[in-house]
Scaffold this motif. Sequence first.
Motif, PDB file in Angstrom:
ATOM      1  N   ASN A   1     -50.320   4.772 -13.300  1.00 46.93           N
ATOM      2  CA  ASN A   1     -50.704   3.692 -13.868  1.00 46.93           C
ATOM      3  C   ASN A   1     -51.468   2.712 -13.663  1.00 46.93           C
ATOM      4  O   ASN A   1     -51.616   2.410 -12.420  1.00 46.93           O
ATOM      5  CB  ASN A   1     -49.559   2.997 -14.494  1.00 46.93           C
ATOM      6  CG  ASN A   1     -48.042   3.818 -15.132  1.00 46.93           C
ATOM      7  OD1 ASN A   1     -48.186   4.924 -16.138  1.00 46.93           O
ATOM      8  ND2 ASN A   1     -47.844   4.019 -13.846  1.00 46.93           N
TER       9      ASN A   1
ATOM     10  N   GLY B   1     -55.024  -0.191 -14.052  1.00 45.40           N
ATOM     11  CA  GLY B   1     -54.333  -1.341 -14.639  1.00 45.40           C
ATOM     12  C   GLY B   1     -56.200  -2.259 -14.755  1.00 45.40           C
ATOM     13  O   GLY B   1     -56.883  -1.837 -13.562  1.00 45.40           O
TER      14      GLY B   1
ATOM     15  N   CYS C   1     -54.453  -2.055 -19.661  1.00 43.31           N
ATOM     16  CA  CYS C   1     -53.943  -0.739 -18.360  1.00 43.31           C
ATOM     17  C   CYS C   1     -53.708   0.331 -19.223  1.00 43.31           C
ATOM     18  O   CYS C   1     -53.977   0.468 -20.982  1.00 43.31           O
ATOM     19  CB  CYS C   1     -52.347  -1.217 -18.026  1.00 43.31           C
ATOM     20  SG  CYS C   1     -51.702  -1.965 -18.899  1.00 43.31           S
TER      21      CYS C   1
ATOM     22  N   CYS D   1     -47.206  -2.905 -18.634  1.00 43.24           N
ATOM     23  CA  CYS D   1     -48.647  -2.245 -17.115  1.00 43.24           C
ATOM     24  C   CYS D   1     -49.433  -3.632 -16.917  1.00 43.24           C
ATOM     25  O   CYS D   1     -50.761  -3.528 -16.277  1.00 43.24           O
ATOM     26  CB  CYS D   1     -49.084  -1.058 -17.352  1.00 43.24           C
ATOM     27  SG  CYS D   1     -49.366  -0.580 -19.654  1.00 43.24           S
TER      28      CYS D   1
ATOM     29  N   TYR E   1     -48.210  -3.855  -9.459  1.00 38.53           N
ATOM     30  CA  TYR E   1     -49.225  -2.842  -8.935  1.00 38.53           C
ATOM     31  C   TYR E   1     -49.100  -2.756  -7.700  1.00 38.53           C
ATOM     32  O   TYR E   1     -49.362  -3.381  -6.910  1.00 38.53           O
ATOM     33  CB  TYR E   1     -50.681  -3.177  -9.528  1.00 38.53           C
ATOM     34  CG  TYR E   1     -50.891  -3.122 -10.462  1.00 38.53           C
ATOM     35  CD1 TYR E   1     -49.225  -3.306 -12.222  1.00 38.53           C
ATOM     36  CD2 TYR E   1     -51.657  -1.232 -10.978  1.00 38.53           C
ATOM     37  CE1 TYR E   1     -50.406  -3.484 -12.795  1.00 38.53           C
ATOM     38  CE2 TYR E   1     -50.805  -0.957 -12.621  1.00 38.53           C
ATOM     39  CZ  TYR E   1     -50.468  -1.917 -13.501  1.00 38.53           C
ATOM     40  OH  TYR E   1     -51.168  -1.660 -14.830  1.00 38.53           O
TER      41      TYR E   1
END
Length: 125
Positions: free
Chosen positions: A33, A35, A50, A106, A112
């Motif tokens: 993922n 962002g 994201c 996200c 993150y």
Amino acid sequence: QLQLVESGGDLVQAGGSLRLSCLGSGKNLDNYNVGWFRQAPGKEREGVSCVTNYHDSTYYDDSVAGRFTISRDNASNSVFLQMSSLKPEDTAVYYCAATGWYGTSCLRDSEYVYWGQGTQVTVSS
């Protein structure tokens, strides 16, 4: 170890456009993922957009929805942020970040693990 490098920041007039790039190395970015976040002087870092590693779903903060577009290019192991109709309030250091998994949103920076060094975007009025 995944490493991220942003590029594309610049000085632009209000109403203009920029395309930011986030280049991944060491791992395939399409497994993560990814962002985009930004931090203006004196303000907290905020999530901008994201793209998930599940069906490439995309999400945008309300402040940029309709003006910014996030996309992936797996061939170049990159994620892009196309920014249009830029406003002075978009001025900030923009960071890309990646994580293999997130919990609630996200757009939350605490989700993150990997971060780039940032690229400066300045929008003049």
